[in-house]
Design an enzyme around this catalytic site. Structure first.
Site, PDB file in Angstrom:
ATOM      1  N   SER A 141      42.177  33.706  42.460  1.00  0.00           N
ATOM      2  CA  SER A 141      41.328  34.670  43.177  1.00  0.00           C
ATOM      3  C   SER A 141      40.934  34.095  44.534  1.00  0.00           C
ATOM      4  O   SER A 141      40.793  32.868  44.681  1.00  0.00           O
ATOM      5  CB  SER A 141      40.061  34.970  42.374  1.00  0.00           C
ATOM      6  OG  SER A 141      39.173  35.757  43.146  1.00  0.00           O
ATOM      7  N   TYR A 154      32.813  32.115  37.236  1.00  0.00           N
ATOM      8  CA  TYR A 154      34.105  32.742  37.535  1.00  0.00           C
ATOM      9  C   TYR A 154      34.854  31.943  38.605  1.00  0.00           C
ATOM     10  O   TYR A 154      36.033  31.621  38.447  1.00  0.00           O
ATOM     11  CB  TYR A 154      33.898  34.194  37.985  1.00  0.00           C
ATOM     12  CG  TYR A 154      35.198  34.884  38.345  1.00  0.00           C
ATOM     13  CD1 TYR A 154      36.195  35.089  37.381  1.00  0.00           C
ATOM     14  CD2 TYR A 154      35.451  35.320  39.651  1.00  0.00           C
ATOM     15  CE1 TYR A 154      37.396  35.704  37.708  1.00  0.00           C
ATOM     16  CE2 TYR A 154      36.648  35.939  39.981  1.00  0.00           C
ATOM     17  CZ  TYR A 154      37.614  36.130  39.013  1.00  0.00           C
ATOM     18  OH  TYR A 154      38.819  36.742  39.330  1.00  0.00           O
TER      19      TYR A 154
HETATM   20  P1  NAP Z   1      41.557  44.097  34.087  1.00  0.00           P
HETATM   21  O1  NAP Z   1      41.853  45.412  34.683  1.00  0.00           O
HETATM   22  O2  NAP Z   1      40.239  43.892  33.431  1.00  0.00           O
HETATM   23  O3  NAP Z   1      42.707  43.697  33.035  1.00  0.00           O
HETATM   24  C1  NAP Z   1      42.589  42.453  32.378  1.00  0.00           C
HETATM   25  C2  NAP Z   1      43.803  42.211  31.512  1.00  0.00           C
HETATM   26  O4  NAP Z   1      43.634  40.928  30.868  1.00  0.00           O
HETATM   27  C3  NAP Z   1      43.948  43.240  30.396  1.00  0.00           C
HETATM   28  O5  NAP Z   1      45.319  43.524  30.218  1.00  0.00           O
HETATM   29  C4  NAP Z   1      43.414  42.516  29.174  1.00  0.00           C
HETATM   30  O6  NAP Z   1      44.009  42.935  27.957  1.00  0.00           O
HETATM   31  C5  NAP Z   1      43.852  41.101  29.477  1.00  0.00           C
HETATM   32  N1  NAP Z   1      43.099  40.111  28.704  1.00  0.00           N
HETATM   33  C6  NAP Z   1      41.752  39.882  28.658  1.00  0.00           C
HETATM   34  N2  NAP Z   1      41.472  38.926  27.770  1.00  0.00           N
HETATM   35  C7  NAP Z   1      42.654  38.530  27.237  1.00  0.00           C
HETATM   36  C8  NAP Z   1      43.032  37.577  26.260  1.00  0.00           C
HETATM   37  N3  NAP Z   1      42.128  36.812  25.622  1.00  0.00           N
HETATM   38  N4  NAP Z   1      44.352  37.441  25.949  1.00  0.00           N
HETATM   39  C9  NAP Z   1      45.288  38.205  26.553  1.00  0.00           C
HETATM   40  N5  NAP Z   1      45.001  39.129  27.505  1.00  0.00           N
HETATM   41  C10 NAP Z   1      43.687  39.278  27.825  1.00  0.00           C
HETATM   42  O7  NAP Z   1      41.700  42.911  35.164  1.00  0.00           O
HETATM   43  P2  NAP Z   1      42.297  42.886  36.658  1.00  0.00           P
HETATM   44  O8  NAP Z   1      41.222  43.320  37.594  1.00  0.00           O
HETATM   45  O9  NAP Z   1      43.619  43.549  36.681  1.00  0.00           O
HETATM   46  O10 NAP Z   1      42.459  41.308  36.846  1.00  0.00           O
HETATM   47  C11 NAP Z   1      43.651  40.646  36.457  1.00  0.00           C
HETATM   48  C12 NAP Z   1      43.613  39.208  36.954  1.00  0.00           C
HETATM   49  O11 NAP Z   1      43.427  39.189  38.370  1.00  0.00           O
HETATM   50  C13 NAP Z   1      42.458  38.377  36.377  1.00  0.00           C
HETATM   51  O12 NAP Z   1      42.906  37.050  36.172  1.00  0.00           O
HETATM   52  C14 NAP Z   1      41.427  38.415  37.486  1.00  0.00           C
HETATM   53  O13 NAP Z   1      40.558  37.306  37.441  1.00  0.00           O
HETATM   54  C15 NAP Z   1      42.319  38.392  38.710  1.00  0.00           C
HETATM   55  N6  NAP Z   1      41.698  38.942  39.914  1.00  0.00           N
HETATM   56  C16 NAP Z   1      41.263  40.229  39.941  1.00  0.00           C
HETATM   57  C17 NAP Z   1      40.697  40.730  41.108  1.00  0.00           C
HETATM   58  C18 NAP Z   1      40.200  42.136  41.197  1.00  0.00           C
HETATM   59  O14 NAP Z   1      39.451  42.442  42.150  1.00  0.00           O
HETATM   60  N7  NAP Z   1      40.588  43.037  40.297  1.00  0.00           N
HETATM   61  C19 NAP Z   1      40.579  39.902  42.228  1.00  0.00           C
HETATM   62  C20 NAP Z   1      41.020  38.586  42.162  1.00  0.00           C
HETATM   63  C21 NAP Z   1      41.606  38.124  40.999  1.00  0.00           C
HETATM   64  P3  NAP Z   1      43.314  44.085  27.031  1.00  0.00           P
HETATM   65  O15 NAP Z   1      43.155  45.269  27.931  1.00  0.00           O
HETATM   66  O16 NAP Z   1      44.266  44.297  25.939  1.00  0.00           O
HETATM   67  O17 NAP Z   1      41.992  43.517  26.598  1.00  0.00           O
END
Ligand code: NAP
Length: 248
Positions: A141, A154
């Site tokens: 991130s 985080y």
């Molecule tokens: P999201 O929409 O909340 O999706 C999270 C995903 O992670 C879901 O598929 C969830 O599966 C899975 N997950 C959660 N716990 C898990 C576990 N114990 N084992 C396997 N899978 C698991 O998240 P996102 O916003 O797309 O973020 C994805 C990544 O990008 C994360 O690492 C986040 O920190 C990073 N990120 C996001 C942003 C942002 O602004 N969105 C910015 C920087 C970095 P289920 O749905 O089946 O629970």
């Protein structure tokens, strides 16, 4: 020609958000994809359906990346379904902001378990299957350089992911396996919506300070993952690519 023809990828946390976008983009370039999910089977099935309807190959595989045996079975699904493994995208992650006064042992353990231990266990399971030309992509991130307030835990997890990326690049280098991180700024995903960030002062301030003037979308990150998975990035390893519309 498709950039990833004949390759096999595992994308953790691909039932929604950034992971779903990456899974679809890798498949569109010819990779067969293991679409991992923890609890959202319906979401993962929708991603697999979108890939197969577009002529690609994918399978949905349940597995909690915080458990070694489940991380192993997610990786094994690549071998049993598609015969090999070339690309691992460590995307599963959770985010919860809290001022230091509100940080608890439980919050720390939950976030470090998914965001850090999950990366280690899945990469460990993948290690013996990855070979020359393999690519590991860790979704970190931009918080690791922006330092937003109320994000000690985080940001701590993602700082660890940056460091792990650097170490693994050195560890895997002799085997010609590359390890890089993508460090996204704010991206509009299901997780960001359900955390209540959309429309918040926090996101509005980020967008106002972003040179390209908008929040990111999963596709903005997915095309970078395709680049890092492909031979186009063959001379990059141990890198952190900040993908934030210019926000620094
Ligand atoms: P999201 O929409 O909340 O999706 C999270 C995903 O992670 C879901 O598929 C969830 O599966 C899975 N997950 C959660 N716990 C898990 C576990 N114990 N084992 C396997 N899978 C698991 O998240 P996102 O916003 O797309 O973020 C994805 C990544 O990008 C994360 O690492 C986040 O920190 C990073 N990120 C996001 C942003 C942002 O602004 N969105 C910015 C920087 C970095 P289920 O749905 O089946 O629970």
């Amino acid at each position: 020609m498709s950039k990833l023809a004949g390759k096999v990828a595992v994308v953790t946390g691909a039932s929604k958000g950034i992971g779903a976008g990456i899974a679809k983009a890798l498949a569109a370039e010819g990779a067969a994809v293991v679409v991992n999910y923890a609890s959202s089977k319906a979401g993962a099935d929708v991603v697999v359906q979108a890939i197969t309807e577009a002529g690609g190959k994918a399978v949905a595989v349940q597995g909690d990346v915080t458990k070694a045996s489940e991380a192993q079975s997610v990786i094994d699904a690549a071998i049993s379904n598609f015969g090999r493994l070339d690309v691992l995208v460590n995307n599963s992650g959770i985010y919860e902001f809290a001022p230091i006064e509100a940080v608890t042992e439980e919050l720390y353990r939950r976030m470090f378990d998914v965001n850090v231990l999950g990366v280690l266990l899945t990469t460990q399971a993948a290690s013996k299957h990855l070979g020359e030309g393999g690519s590991v992509i860790n979704i970190s991130s931009a918080v690791t350089s922006l330092f937003p307030p109320d994000s000690t835990v985080y940001t701590g997890t993602k700082g660890a992911v940056d460091a792990i990326t650097g170490v693994l690049a050195v560890e895997f280098g002799p085997r010609k396996i590359r390890v890089n991180a993508i460090n996204p700024g704010a991206v509009e995903t299901e997780g960001v919506h359900s955390a209540g960030f959309i429309g918040s002062d926090f996101i509005n301030t980020i967008v106002a300070q972003t040179p390209l003037g908008r929040i990111g979308q999963p596709d903005d990150i997915a095309s970078i993952a395709v680049f890092l998975a492909s031979d186009d990035s063959r001379w990059l390893t141990g890198e952190k690519l900040t993908a934030s519309g210019g926000l620094r």
